[in-house]
Design a protein around this motif. Structure first.
Motif, PDB file in Angstrom:
ATOM      1  N   LEU A  30     -42.516   2.094  11.463  1.00  0.00           N
ATOM      2  CA  LEU A  30     -43.260   1.024  10.806  1.00  0.00           C
ATOM      3  C   LEU A  30     -43.549   1.308   9.331  1.00  0.00           C
ATOM      4  O   LEU A  30     -43.909   0.401   8.593  1.00  0.00           O
ATOM      5  N   TYR A  31     -43.415   2.577   8.941  1.00  0.00           N
ATOM      6  CA  TYR A  31     -43.752   2.967   7.578  1.00  0.00           C
ATOM      7  C   TYR A  31     -42.495   3.434   6.882  1.00  0.00           C
ATOM      8  O   TYR A  31     -41.716   4.211   7.444  1.00  0.00           O
ATOM      9  N   PHE A  32     -42.331   3.013   5.640  1.00  0.00           N
ATOM     10  CA  PHE A  32     -41.104   3.305   4.912  1.00  0.00           C
ATOM     11  C   PHE A  32     -41.456   3.841   3.527  1.00  0.00           C
ATOM     12  O   PHE A  32     -42.477   3.459   2.944  1.00  0.00           O
ATOM     13  N   TYR A  33     -40.582   4.702   3.038  1.00  0.00           N
ATOM     14  CA  TYR A  33     -40.879   5.400   1.794  1.00  0.00           C
ATOM     15  C   TYR A  33     -39.607   5.563   0.977  1.00  0.00           C
ATOM     16  O   TYR A  33     -38.505   5.629   1.516  1.00  0.00           O
ATOM     17  N   ASN A  51     -45.911  -3.130   6.638  1.00  0.00           N
ATOM     18  CA  ASN A  51     -46.277  -4.522   6.915  1.00  0.00           C
ATOM     19  C   ASN A  51     -45.921  -5.433   5.743  1.00  0.00           C
ATOM     20  O   ASN A  51     -46.716  -6.290   5.349  1.00  0.00           O
ATOM     21  N   ASN A  52     -44.741  -5.190   5.215  1.00  0.00           N
ATOM     22  CA  ASN A  52     -44.205  -6.005   4.116  1.00  0.00           C
ATOM     23  C   ASN A  52     -45.004  -5.925   2.823  1.00  0.00           C
ATOM     24  O   ASN A  52     -44.945  -6.826   1.987  1.00  0.00           O
ATOM     25  N   GLU A  53     -45.716  -4.826   2.684  1.00  0.00           N
ATOM     26  CA  GLU A  53     -46.478  -4.631   1.448  1.00  0.00           C
ATOM     27  C   GLU A  53     -46.359  -3.193   0.978  1.00  0.00           C
ATOM     28  O   GLU A  53     -46.205  -2.282   1.799  1.00  0.00           O
ATOM     29  N   ILE A  54     -46.483  -3.005  -0.319  1.00  0.00           N
ATOM     30  CA  ILE A  54     -46.559  -1.656  -0.854  1.00  0.00           C
ATOM     31  C   ILE A  54     -47.921  -1.071  -0.509  1.00  0.00           C
ATOM     32  O   ILE A  54     -48.956  -1.682  -0.768  1.00  0.00           O
ATOM     33  N   VAL A  67     -39.364  -2.893  -4.221  1.00  0.00           N
ATOM     34  CA  VAL A  67     -38.884  -2.632  -2.873  1.00  0.00           C
ATOM     35  C   VAL A  67     -38.998  -3.903  -2.061  1.00  0.00           C
ATOM     36  O   VAL A  67     -39.822  -4.778  -2.332  1.00  0.00           O
ATOM     37  N   GLU A  68     -38.151  -3.963  -1.049  1.00  0.00           N
ATOM     38  CA  GLU A  68     -38.121  -5.162  -0.228  1.00  0.00           C
ATOM     39  C   GLU A  68     -37.597  -4.803   1.148  1.00  0.00           C
ATOM     40  O   GLU A  68     -36.795  -3.887   1.299  1.00  0.00           O
ATOM     41  N   ARG A  69     -38.103  -5.534   2.129  1.00  0.00           N
ATOM     42  CA  ARG A  69     -37.542  -5.444   3.470  1.00  0.00           C
ATOM     43  C   ARG A  69     -36.989  -6.835   3.776  1.00  0.00           C
ATOM     44  O   ARG A  69     -37.676  -7.671   4.344  1.00  0.00           O
ATOM     45  N   PRO A  70     -35.748  -7.074   3.381  1.00  0.00           N
ATOM     46  CA  PRO A  70     -35.211  -8.436   3.438  1.00  0.00           C
ATOM     47  C   PRO A  70     -34.979  -8.962   4.855  1.00  0.00           C
ATOM     48  O   PRO A  70     -34.944 -10.168   5.060  1.00  0.00           O
ATOM     49  N   ASN A  74     -33.201  -3.613   7.170  1.00  0.00           N
ATOM     50  CA  ASN A  74     -32.954  -2.977   5.886  1.00  0.00           C
ATOM     51  C   ASN A  74     -34.221  -2.812   5.066  1.00  0.00           C
ATOM     52  O   ASN A  74     -35.168  -3.591   5.174  1.00  0.00           O
ATOM     53  N   PHE A  75     -34.200  -1.789   4.219  1.00  0.00           N
ATOM     54  CA  PHE A  75     -35.288  -1.528   3.282  1.00  0.00           C
ATOM     55  C   PHE A  75     -34.616  -1.153   1.967  1.00  0.00           C
ATOM     56  O   PHE A  75     -33.797  -0.232   1.942  1.00  0.00           O
ATOM     57  N   THR A  76     -34.889  -1.898   0.915  1.00  0.00           N
ATOM     58  CA  THR A  76     -34.152  -1.692  -0.321  1.00  0.00           C
ATOM     59  C   THR A  76     -35.049  -1.263  -1.481  1.00  0.00           C
ATOM     60  O   THR A  76     -36.237  -1.607  -1.529  1.00  0.00           O
ATOM     61  N   LEU A  77     -34.448  -0.515  -2.382  1.00  0.00           N
ATOM     62  CA  LEU A  77     -35.079  -0.145  -3.641  1.00  0.00           C
ATOM     63  C   LEU A  77     -34.222  -0.727  -4.757  1.00  0.00           C
ATOM     64  O   LEU A  77     -33.025  -0.450  -4.827  1.00  0.00           O
TER      65      LEU A  77
END
Lengths: 115, 109
Positions: A30-33, A51-54, A67-70, A74-77
């Motif tokens: 659930l957490y991305f970095y 949760n779709n927020e920084i 950053v985005e979770r489209p 996927n999780f993009t920088l």
């Protein structure tokens, strides 16, 4: 064993160009970095995302970064206008929990070279 | 975040035990001690985490004395593939990992 994947493995770009680095975190995390490591230097935290927020960002993560979770995987920088000093290895990581006995799982990295 | 001090480098030979000591004199009550490993051109990989006493897993052991002001990562019977940088991190098991310079362990045949 599930793993974090990143694409591309290498990216060469011209100064001023936009780049998007992609990551697929472990599916139930659930957490991305994002972290980066300039050649020969230490690994530096850039941003955390939940949760779709920084959740938090470092001083390095200025307005040229986003950053985005489209979608659900996927999780993009994105680096809007690359500079020479953005050349580094960029690591994506994910974790199941924010606190407690969790660990962060790192991807293999994208080596970005800005010319 | 507690400041950590660990040796810059260590050399060893295959089959030997490698012990890396990390000093963290100002460790806080809620802080955990976590070790990561990083091979060249790869992302860091979690090895072990502990709070006090001894923790052992299939990869390593972590020894933490009662005062928790230091900790020792023990790698039993190292092989060439254990050549890597080892990082000691001290803090709440939180979302923002702060890596230092780490200890470069070189295992020779």
């Amino acid at each position: 064993e599930p793993e974090v994947t990143q694409t591309p493995s290498h990216q060469v770009t011209q100064m001023g160009q936009e780049v998007i680095l992609r990551c697929v975190p472990i599916s139930n995390h659930l957490y991305f970095y994002w972290y980066r490591q300039i050649l020969g230097q230490k690994v530096e935290f850039l941003v955390s995302f939940y949760n779709n927020e920084i959740s938090e960002k470092s001083e390095i993560f200025d307005d040229q970064f986003s950053v985005e979770r489209p979608d659900g995987s996927n999780f993009t920088l994105k680096i809007r206008s690359t500079k020479l000093e953005d050349s580094a290895m960029y690591f994506c990581a994910s974790s199941e929990w924010r606190r407690g006995q969790e660990t962060q799982y790192f991807g293999p990295g994208t080596r970005l070279l800005v010319l | 975040l507690a400041k950590t001090t660990q040796p810059i480098s260590m050399d060893s030979y295959e089959g030997q035990e490698v012990n890396i000591t990390c000093s963290h004199n100002n460790i806080a009550t809620n802080d955990y001690i976590t070790w990561y490993q990083q091979f060249p051109s790869q992302g860091p990989r979690f090895i072990i985490q502990g709070y006090k006493t001894k923790v052992t897993n299939e990869v390593a052991s972590l020894f933490i004395p009662a005062d928790r002001k230091s900790s020792t990562l023990s790698l039993p019977r190292v092989s060439l593939s254990d050549t890597a940088v080892y990082y000691c991190l001290v803090g709440e098991p939180d979302y923002k990992l702060s890596f230092g310079a780490g200890t470069t362990v070189t295992v020779r045949a």
